[in-house]
Design a protein around this motif. Structure first.
Motif, short mmCIF file in Angstrom:
data_model
loop_
_atom_site.label_atom_id
_atom_site.label_comp_id
_atom_site.label_asym_id
_atom_site.label_seq_id
_atom_site.Cartn_x
_atom_site.Cartn_y
_atom_site.Cartn_z
N GLY A 219 0.89 -1.18 -0.03
CA GLY A 219 -0.13 0.06 0.16
C GLY A 219 0.78 1.27 -0.06
O GLY A 219 0.78 2.11 0.78
N ARG A 230 2.15 2.67 -7.67
CA ARG A 230 1.46 2.27 -6.72
C ARG A 230 1.47 0.79 -6.53
O ARG A 230 1.36 0.02 -7.59
CB ARG A 230 0.03 2.66 -6.75
CG ARG A 230 -0.29 4.34 -6.40
CD ARG A 230 -0.25 4.72 -5.03
NE ARG A 230 -1.09 4.06 -4.11
CZ ARG A 230 -2.23 4.49 -3.77
NH1 ARG A 230 -2.68 5.68 -4.51
NH2 ARG A 230 -2.88 3.77 -3.04
N ASP A 265 -2.84 7.28 0.65
CA ASP A 265 -4.34 7.56 0.51
C ASP A 265 -4.40 8.64 1.83
O ASP A 265 -5.88 9.07 1.66
CB ASP A 265 -5.23 6.45 0.87
CG ASP A 265 -5.16 5.31 -0.29
OD1 ASP A 265 -4.81 5.65 -1.56
OD2 ASP A 265 -4.82 4.29 -0.32
N GLN A 266 -3.80 9.09 2.24
CA GLN A 266 -3.94 10.08 3.38
C GLN A 266 -3.11 11.47 2.97
O GLN A 266 -2.02 11.17 2.60
CB GLN A 266 -3.58 9.72 4.76
CG GLN A 266 -4.42 8.41 4.99
CD GLN A 266 -4.20 8.07 6.53
OE1 GLN A 266 -4.34 8.74 7.69
NE2 GLN A 266 -3.93 6.84 6.65
N SER A 267 -3.55 12.50 3.30
CA SER A 267 -2.87 13.85 2.99
C SER A 267 -1.83 13.96 4.26
O SER A 267 -1.98 13.50 5.18
CB SER A 267 -3.92 14.93 2.95
OG SER A 267 -4.28 15.42 4.19
#
Length: 399
Positions: A219, A230, A265-267
């Protein structure tokens, strides 16, 4: 009266990988007598090795996106791959009695997940068509217009009506792709020096990383120059391996740094907010595991690359999103999945015939193209072999 045997044209294909065998099939289909010569004791060795991980034959995706994987060679390869695209590759495999399936990422594999049944069926079909295969025949060049081979029976010379060269690149020499042919063509054929493609990344790990050898960093996102991926990276004793790594390896080869996003997937802002929570007496590793749900492998790699860790939550979040990877460059070329470099497209015409050697065609990884893993490599080898074989047959029959 002239007999058919006297008028039948003879073709020699040098190299018995997927490009060479496909060229041989096209030449045979055109009514030619075909001899395939390979310097190894058996054929398709790299093809069989690729099959150990499932044999990714092609990829189902929009054609433009598929072609974009070939970057600099997209334009010369466009008509060649368009003539034998992913659908055609699948039809070819099923025509050999091998059912295929498409995975969740669009990658196409034989249902049996190995190469040997397909190769066996292909060799039977070629044999039934009269294609002769000579193994342990090592091509050393030309004597005038004759091909020269070193064989178990001594030096052999052959003068075919047309020749297709399909000897691969310069990785995995023990499987047959030695790149020695470049010395034969040197001097009169424009050539780009070989370089590793789809290569692993060398790492000098500290002792604490030994517990994670063989585990996957999942991930994640990787970036090097304009190349991004990715997926995941396998941690080995020697470094990073895997499809996600191979996709960005060209960026490293071009001199760009490697950046790793552990939580794509997170800022950074969201991560900083989570890291602003009270830590109490927890260690930083335990705090990140709980606050960010980082697994032990990600924590280990983060600490390996970022120590001493910053205490500021924003700085920590920034590192998690763009972690500079300290590495030792790409793994050696012979360990790469494939190679960049080879005969320049300027050296061949639109039929893939060498401009300076009429009647000699080039296919497969001998040509100067590269692409990431994911179905592109085998697909392009099959397509260029088909194209070279068809055009070689047409050229011979005009003579």
């Amino acid at each position: 009266m002239t007999t058919e045997a006297q008028t039948q044209k003879h073709a020699v294909v040098i190299g018995a990988g997927p490009a060479g065998l496909m060229a041989a099939e096209m030449l045979s289909d055109a009514g030619m007598s075909v001899t395939v010569c390979d310097h190894k004791p058996s054929v398709g060795r790299k093809f069989l090795m690729a099959g150990k991980s499932g044999l990714n034959l092609t990829k189902v995706e929009p054609h433009d996106r598929f072609m974009n994987a070939f970057t600099d060679a997209k334009d010369p390869l466009m008509p060649i791959i368009s003539a034998f695209d992913g659908d055609a590759v699948q039809a070819w495999a099923t025509g050999l009695g091998q059912e295929v399936f498409t995975g969740s990422t669009g990658r196409v594999f034989p249902t049996v997940m190995k190469a040997s049944p397909l190769l066996r069926a292909w060799l039977v079909r070629l044999s039934e068509a009269g294609v002769q295969i000579n193994t342990r025949w090592c091509w050393t060049g030309w004597d005038g217009s004759k091909l020269v081979f070193e064989t178990p029976e001594g030096t052999q010379m052959v003068q075919p009506d047309v020749t297709v060269l399909a000897m691969g690149g310069a990785s995995w020499a023990r499987l047959g792709s030695t790149g020695e042919w470049a010395k034969v063509l040197a001097g009169d054929t424009p050539f780009t020096p070989f370089a590793p493609a789809n290569a692993g990344i060398a790492m000098d790990w500290s002792p604490h990383m030994a517990a994670h050898f063989g585990k996957a960093l999942k991930g994640i996102a990787l970036k090097s120059g304009t190349y991004r991926s990715r997926g995941e990276a396998m941690i080995s004793r020697d470094g990073f391996e895997g499809g996600g790594v191979y996709t960005v390896s060209r960026g490293l080869r071009e001199g760009h740094p490697l950046m790793l996003d552990l939580l794509p997937d997170q800022s950074a802002e969201a991560l900083a907010a989570k890291l602003d929570q009270p830590r109490g007496k927890m260690s930083m590793a335990n705090f990140m595991r709980k606050a960010l749900k980082l697994d032990p492998v990600k924590i280990a790699v983060f600490q390996e690359m970022a120590r001493p860790l910053p205490q500021d939550s924003k700085a920590l979040a920034k590192l998690l999103k763009a972690l500079p990877v300290k590495h030792g460059g790409l793994r050696p070329m012979d360990q790469a999945i494939s190679t960049a470099g080879g005969v320049k497209f300027d050296a061949v015409d639109d039929a893939l015939m060498l401009r300076n050697r009429p009647g000699v065609f080039v296919a497969g990884e001998m040509l100067d193209w590269e692409a990431p893993t994911g179905g592109y490599l085998i697909s392009a080898c099959l397509a260029t072999g088909r194209w070279a074989g068809q055009h070689a047959a047409a050229w011979a029959q005009k003579g």
